[in-house]
Enzyme design. Structure first.
Site, short mmCIF file in Angstrom:
data_model
loop_
_atom_site.label_atom_id
_atom_site.label_comp_id
_atom_site.label_asym_id
_atom_site.label_seq_id
_atom_site.Cartn_x
_atom_site.Cartn_y
_atom_site.Cartn_z
N ALA A 285 9.88 -10.90 -3.28
CA ALA A 285 10.47 -11.44 -4.73
C ALA A 285 9.22 -10.56 -5.94
CB ALA A 285 11.32 -12.31 -4.88
N SER B 126 5.11 -14.17 -0.70
CA SER B 126 4.58 -14.71 0.15
C SER B 126 3.64 -14.72 1.15
CB SER B 126 6.55 -14.39 1.03
OG SER B 126 6.66 -13.56 0.83
N ASP C 283 -3.45 -12.07 -5.73
CA ASP C 283 -2.64 -12.93 -5.33
C ASP C 283 -3.61 -13.67 -3.99
OD1 ASP C 283 -0.74 -11.33 -6.62
OD2 ASP C 283 0.08 -10.60 -4.57
#
Ligand code: GLA
Length: 390
Positions: free
Chosen positions: A121, A125, A170
């Protein structure tokens, strides 16, 4: 969507010992998309959605991995470490591999993971698993890596075991995230400044298009986009050898690229413009000009849609829809692209009405529901106890 206590319970049922527990956050990115691997700046923040891990050492060489959410297990051995045939264990095995490559001792482990970061999404994750694993192994085996080194290990794991040529953003924000702050990371200097975001009048709302990016497509897109950018930079450097990355290129100099491949020109133009927008948006946040900040998001989306070409019909629809809804200051697709979420800056008192209208319009146009997340900025990966999160 396993909670920390579920992950812990499953660990103790399976392995019969106490585990180290940690929570590793997902992230949002306000602006600076695809600029990280072009050595520009990014503006992400860690959020209150997590991968939870229970992890402990073993006396032998076995690696026992359990996914509470997939109801799945995978076992391997340290002396025959290689990529798994299925995806999720590789985020962990890839990190173990990087520790070994760096000459660090890693012994056998038991690990159970779960969490509530939506998968595919655009909320990272994958980096939450890799970075959480790196953080845990560093502690369990006293490897002595700094946070920056751990972030780079997580990147290397994705490059080498997952074959996704992602950038530093990230894992970095996963470790350096701080409450009520965006992290302005300069991917050239690998240093950051915190940009405060502490305003009750503005909320960050994510609309999930429900389009899950395809893993193979994503890996190949990163490869091609990086190639386009590298080709553009090399052409520029023939004329201006002092330039070492695209974000440094003055816009007028991009004219050099026009007679060449149009895709190369468009990718480079996007990176140069996005880097300028990021600086302006940081100024907007510092001066509290959220209207202007919102405009930067809409412009960023246009760049991602038309120049970098990583958006999708559903995300375009979500951004176009909110342009007409009062109280929405700005929106754009977020993350790698090809699906996932849009990030929206919304005036607090308008949030409920905006959600109602977006849901109505989206559900009337696509055969799927839009999911809504309220992103609250939190801190980076940390060891937790059940008491501290209850
Ligand atoms: C993914 C990658 C990041 C970054 C973004 C796009 O999340 O992991 O490194 O490139 O896409 O900004």
């Amino acid at each position: 969507m396993a909670t920390l206590s579920k992950v812990n319970e499953q660990y103790s049922n399976l392995f019969g010992t106490a585990a180290m527990l940690l929570q590793s956050p997902g992230r949002i990115n306000l602006i600076g998309e695809h600029t990280d691997y072009n050595l520009g700046c990014v503006l992400p923040a860690a959020i209150d959605k997590y991968i939870f891990m229970a992890i402990g050492t073993r006396a032998d060489d076995a690696i026992n991995l359990v996914s509470a959410d997939f109801d799945d297990q995978y076992s391997a051995s340290l002396d025959k470490l290689e990529p798994a045939w299925k995806l999720w264990p590789n985020y962990i095995l890839g990190v173990i591999n990087e520790f070994k490559n760096a000459g660090k001792y890693v012994g056998g482990i038991n690990l159970v993971l779960g969490g509530d970061i939506p998968i595919s999404a655009g909320m990272s994750s994958s980096a939450a698993i890799c970075t959480g694993t790196a953080f845990a192994l560093n502690k369990l085996f006293n490897a002595g890596f700094t946070k920056l080194e751990l972030a780079k290990i997580a990147v290397a794991a994705e490059h080498n075991y997952l074959k996704v040529k992602c950038g530093l953003m990230d894992p970095y924000v996963n470790l350096y995230g701080k409450e009520r702050s965006f992290v302005k990371l300069n991917c050239r200097t690998e240093e950051h400044q915190y940009v405060p975001f502490d305003n009750d009048q503005i909320k960050i709302v994510l609309f999930n298009s429900g389009v899950r990016h395809n893993f193979i497509k994503l890996a190949s897109a990163f490869h091609t986009l990086r190639e386009h950018c590298a080709t553009g930079l090399a052409l520029i450097q023939k004329h201006a050898p002092h330039i070492s990355s695209l974000p440094e290129v003055p816009k007028a100099m991009l004219e050099i690229l026009k007679p060449h491949d149009q895709d190369v020109y468009k990718r480079c133009l996007y990176i140069v413009e996005e880097s300028e927008r990021l600086e302006r948006l940081c100024d907007d946040l510092m001066t509290g000009d959220f209207k202007s900040a919102g405009q930067r998001l809409f412009e960023s989306h246009e760049g991602l849609r038309n120049l970098y070409q990583v958006s999708c019909e559903e995300c375009d629809f979500l951004v176009d829809t909110v342009k007409e809804i009062p109280g929405v200051l700005g929106a754009r697709m977020m993350g790698a692209g090809f699906g996932g979420c849009t990030i929206n800056l919304v005036e607090s008192e308008a949030v409920d009405e905006v959600i109602k209208r977006v849901k109505g319009r989206y559900n009337g146009s696509f055969a799927k529901d839009v999911k809504v997340y309220h992103a609250s900025i939190g801190s980076g990966t940390e060891e937790v106890s059940l008491v501290s999160v209850l």
